[in-house]
Design a protein around this motif. Structure first.
Motif, PDB file in Angstrom:
ATOM      1  N   UNK A 107       0.844  -1.214   0.000  1.00 48.97           N
ATOM      2  CA  UNK A 107       0.000   0.000   0.000  1.00 48.97           C
ATOM      3  C   UNK A 107       0.871   1.253   0.000  1.00 48.97           C
ATOM      4  N   UNK A 108       1.634   1.443  -1.068  1.00 51.49           N
ATOM      5  CA  UNK A 108       2.476   2.652  -1.124  1.00 51.49           C
ATOM      6  C   UNK A 108       1.604   3.900  -1.240  1.00 51.49           C
ATOM      7  N   UNK A 109       2.152   5.032  -0.845  1.00 56.01           N
ATOM      8  CA  UNK A 109       1.458   6.307  -1.003  1.00 56.01           C
ATOM      9  C   UNK A 109       1.640   6.762  -2.453  1.00 56.01           C
ATOM     10  N   UNK A 110       0.567   7.239  -3.086  1.00 54.38           N
ATOM     11  CA  UNK A 110       0.637   7.503  -4.532  1.00 54.38           C
ATOM     12  C   UNK A 110       1.738   8.491  -4.921  1.00 54.38           C
ATOM     13  N   UNK A 111       1.718   9.679  -4.356  1.00 53.67           N
ATOM     14  CA  UNK A 111       2.686  10.685  -4.825  1.00 53.67           C
ATOM     15  C   UNK A 111       3.682  11.073  -3.722  1.00 53.67           C
ATOM     16  N   UNK A 112       4.198  10.065  -3.039  1.00 53.15           N
ATOM     17  CA  UNK A 112       5.150  10.319  -1.955  1.00 53.15           C
ATOM     18  C   UNK A 112       6.475  10.822  -2.516  1.00 53.15           C
ATOM     19  N   UNK A 113       7.197  11.580  -1.707  1.00 54.37           N
ATOM     20  CA  UNK A 113       8.554  11.964  -2.095  1.00 54.37           C
ATOM     21  C   UNK A 113       9.442  10.732  -2.153  1.00 54.37           C
ATOM     22  N   UNK A 114      10.360  10.727  -3.130  1.00 54.96           N
ATOM     23  CA  UNK A 114      11.248   9.574  -3.269  1.00 54.96           C
ATOM     24  C   UNK A 114      12.364   9.623  -2.231  1.00 54.96           C
ATOM     25  N   UNK A 115      12.453   8.589  -1.425  1.00 56.06           N
ATOM     26  CA  UNK A 115      13.562   8.475  -0.472  1.00 56.06           C
ATOM     27  C   UNK A 115      14.355   7.226  -0.798  1.00 56.06           C
ATOM     28  N   UNK A 116      15.386   7.424  -1.608  1.00 54.96           N
ATOM     29  CA  UNK A 116      16.180   6.298  -2.083  1.00 54.96           C
ATOM     30  C   UNK A 116      16.989   5.697  -0.924  1.00 54.96           C
ATOM     31  N   UNK A 117      16.914   4.376  -0.746  1.00 45.51           N
ATOM     32  CA  UNK A 117      17.639   3.739   0.374  1.00 45.51           C
ATOM     33  C   UNK A 117      19.097   3.479   0.021  1.00 45.51           C
ATOM     34  N   UNK A 118      19.807   4.545  -0.335  1.00 50.82           N
ATOM     35  CA  UNK A 118      21.183   4.434  -0.837  1.00 50.82           C
ATOM     36  C   UNK A 118      22.099   3.641   0.087  1.00 50.82           C
ATOM     37  N   UNK A 119      22.060   4.012   1.359  1.00 50.14           N
ATOM     38  CA  UNK A 119      23.024   3.447   2.302  1.00 50.14           C
ATOM     39  C   UNK A 119      22.795   1.945   2.497  1.00 50.14           C
ATOM     40  N   UNK A 120      21.519   1.563   2.565  1.00 48.49           N
ATOM     41  CA  UNK A 120      21.205   0.132   2.740  1.00 48.49           C
ATOM     42  C   UNK A 120      21.675  -0.653   1.515  1.00 48.49           C
ATOM     43  N   UNK A 121      21.398  -0.106   0.333  1.00 53.42           N
ATOM     44  CA  UNK A 121      21.783  -0.800  -0.893  1.00 53.42           C
ATOM     45  C   UNK A 121      23.305  -0.929  -0.965  1.00 53.42           C
ATOM     46  N   UNK A 122      23.993   0.171  -0.638  1.00 50.05           N
ATOM     47  CA  UNK A 122      25.453   0.141  -0.660  1.00 50.05           C
ATOM     48  C   UNK A 122      25.988  -0.956   0.260  1.00 50.05           C
TER      49      UNK A 122
END
Lengths: 472, 472
Positions: B84-99
């Motif tokens: 249930x994502x929010x339709x027009x939420x701001x993008x918060x890229x999980x950079x640190x977790x992915x790294x």
């Protein structure tokens, strides 16, 4: 600073002797070692003296025999003009011309003077087949698994080791591999630029560069470029407040064949660093010097990590392998991100094969033979062009690389020449391909990647005749 | 339309029998042929009935033995929630977790459940070495010269031929090769999008997709996604006026493992076409079906050339070869331009090797073995997870692919679990990696690409214990 003063002073005095007729065309010059003794300078300084003279077209090195006063600068053929692009002109991409010319890429029923690549005997096909077989045996699991994002360790190591040949001191962790040099440049542009940014390039320039820049939404600024010494440092200095990025083919660039002198490289690196403008250096032709010593790179003068040095084996060994790399300096994290996002990794097998070919000395042996062959080719091409082309033809005198840049009489339309030539099975590259402005309409680029043959000779002669027809 | 009605009606009646207990877990179902006779329908319709039931997790196909009422849907483990994502939420890229998670890619001293790739016996190392050797002999000049921009003809031909397996009817000229599927997707995004554009994706989604989109300046819109049937068509319909592009992993996506039913594929293709929104379809897992028939692709329903179908052999055969492709429909010219600008061409040798492996039937033989192995793996992984993990664990039931999507008790922080696990040599992928919003904090993805072993079993059990610790 003291050393630099000495090499420039001595180079100037030798240049004066040549220009004054004390030294004549074809005269043999003292060896580098003799220069050391005569002037009491280091080997390094002595080498730089000849580099400077070579870059100015006054001296040429013949493989295995030494330095000579060049004949070419004295034949009755002038150099092409220094280009004079308009500083902030609107970009007019020559899409249709590029599409037309590139549509014949790889069509071997034509005589392909149009592409900057090597053909036939210049490529070590059998040797590389063997190297691929060996690589598939030595690489863990034959390279079937993902390579690391940085790329094959053996390749990065040998590229780092070889950096001493151009004055670099790279370590393996300074390098990220790419699918050829254009892929490395693409990563640099994606990492460092954003739509609306302005990029300074040479004029004329390899079209892949400005097409990519325009496609990414950049504004392209072409700067005046000298057929011998490359981009004008003064022009870059004047434009400096208008630009966000700079991309230069520092050694034997295409299409002009210019090679930036050491002093220009040093000055440009300092200038761009001072203004926080990243320099993307494409050194894809640097190993193809006709003389005795490889030219240096801008990267050699990079103290702050502001130069992204890109290269590949596409112009020297195996275009189809797509093996290239970039030493991105302080921008390494951004480049690794681009590589991960767009490619994940590069094929390990071709990288391993190229690394092994380099490590075992086979690459240097191949390069020696290739440079010798290209130099001979260059002389033969030039002789036929000089004898066949119409009056008022101007030709560059590259000290390496693959490009002849020919400026024809103003009355000759290179696009009309293209049409006449292609109808007779000859593919050439019209000058308008290499600029986003209305210039070079009477210029063409011919590449020397086709080994010499009677057919090549005849086709060049025919090009000359067609040019003469167009003057009437 | 008539046929569609029939298969849906029959599927519903069988589903009712299963849900009502008339058909019990483990019961064998009639063969496709028997279904034809019983209901007087075509083979095609009969196959669709089982595809529909499989997609809903009620029926499973066991290789070489037929269809059975699934046990898994009846064990006491519920499916993960529809997102249930929010339709027009701001993008918060999980950079640190992915790294953090990607820093261990290829580190075989760890047990790598974190990456969606195949390991060890799942990869036909020796067979592909032989194929590479043969390719270097058959390819003109061993592939040392530039390949065409479109890519290796033999590969394009065999990919076109194989398109009938998913309902396609591609020709060789419909295909452009790429350095793996991500490179194909990168070309699509570069060709079709511009900064400021909005792209709709599944939620959760493969992080490479949204990272690339964000890097190119796009806004990312995540849409509600069902663990069985994929993206919610109704949600896409509601968002349609806000989006410029859509990217879906249609079959066995990662991380959720969902597979879009035929009817959804058809509906989405029509909806996007109607609004002139290009659909980039990533079908990289489509050949990894556990059942008896490959699912179709959105591309099969594409009448206007609006679907760009991307795939590769990176999840099935040879991740390190970087062999992928795209069938770009009406956007072919734009894709060719992107390829030329960023890559010039792809290495011909790996493409030739893969083409030959496919053409001679070896790929299908390999896939049969691989699918069987993955299906067994899936069951074993699932059994250990079910017996080891704490209460309130929810697990997906993929009908193919590599991804297990596990929703843990709300109290469990997947990042804390990651830290505990990595300290014990186990790498997992926390749910937050797969979204640009604050969700899936209690979810993890485990991939089944590591062949079953006592060690894998023990590590999965240990993960369960660590999860239990975190509930206290």
């Amino acid at each position: 600073m003291e050393q630099e003063y000495i090499y420039q002073r001595i180079a100037t005095s030798i240049a004066d002797q040549i220009r004054g007729g004390v030294l004549k065309p074809g005269d043999r010059l003292p060896s580098v070692r003799m220069l050391c003794t005569t002037y009491k300078v280091s080997m390094n300084t002595a080498s730089r003296i000849y580099q400077e003279l070579e870059a100015n077209g006054l001296v040429e090195a013949k493989p295995q025999s030494g330095y000579f006063v060049t004949n070419l600068s004295f034949v009755d053929i002038p150099l092409p003009e220094v280009s004079k692009p308009v500083l902030l002109a609107n970009n007019k991409e020559p899409k249709e011309i590029i599409r037309k010319v590139y549509s014949n890429m790889g069509n071997r029923s034509l005589t392909l003077f149009s592409y900057s690549t090597l053909y036939d005997d210049f490529l070590p096909v059998m040797k590389m087949k063997k190297e691929m077989l060996a690589a598939s045996r030595t690489l863990v699991n034959g390279g079937i698994e993902y390579d690391s994002v940085s790329g094959n360790l053996n390749l990065r190591r040998v590229i780092a080791q070889r950096s001493i040949t151009w004055g670099g001191s790279l370590m393996e962790e300074d390098i990220v591999t790419a699918n050829g040099s254009m892929s490395a440049i693409s990563m640099c542009l994606l990492a460092l630029g954003k739509p609306g940014d302005t990029i300074a390039i040479e004029s004329p320039c390899y079209p892949g560069v400005f097409q990519l820049a325009i496609d990414l939404g950049f504004k392209v600024v072409e700067l005046p470029t000298d057929p011998v010494t490359g981009i004008k440092v003064s022009a870059l200095r004047e434009a400096i407040d208008h630009i966000d990025l700079c991309l230069l083919i520092s050694n034997y660039n295409t299409p002009m064949g210019s090679c930036m002198p050491e002093s220009h490289k040093k000055e440009i690196v300092a200038l761009l660093d001072q203004h926080n403008i990243p320099l993307i250096e494409d050194d894809v032709y640097g190993d193809l010097y006709f003389g005795n010593q490889r030219p240096s790179c801008c990267k050699a003068y990079d103290k702050t990590g502001n130069v992204l040095w890109c290269s590949s084996v596409s112009k020297t060994l195996a275009p189809g392998y797509r093996v290239g790399w970039v030493a991105p300096g302080k921008y390494k994290e951004q480049i690794l991100r681009q590589k991960l996002l767009h490619e994940i990794s590069t094929p390990g097998l071709m990288q391993e094969a190229v690394a092994s070919f380099m490590r075992t000395g086979k690459y240097d042996k191949h390069l020696r033979k290739l440079r010798h062959g290209l130099y001979e080719n260059y002389q033969k091409y030039l002789n036929t062009i000089i004898t066949s082309f119409p009056v008022h033809t101007k030709i560059n005198r590259p000290q390496g690389g693959l490009s002849l840049w020919i400026e024809l009489d103003q009355r000759i339309d290179a696009l009309a020449l293209y049409d006449l030539a292609i109808a007779e099975g000859i593919s050439i590259a019209p000058g308008r391909m290499f600029t986003v402005q209305e210039q070079f309409q009477n210029c063409i680029r011919l590449c020397i990647g086709l080994p010499w043959s009677i057919s090549v000779d005849q086709k060049l002669q025919r090009l000359g005749e067609l040019s003469k027809q167009l003057m009437k």
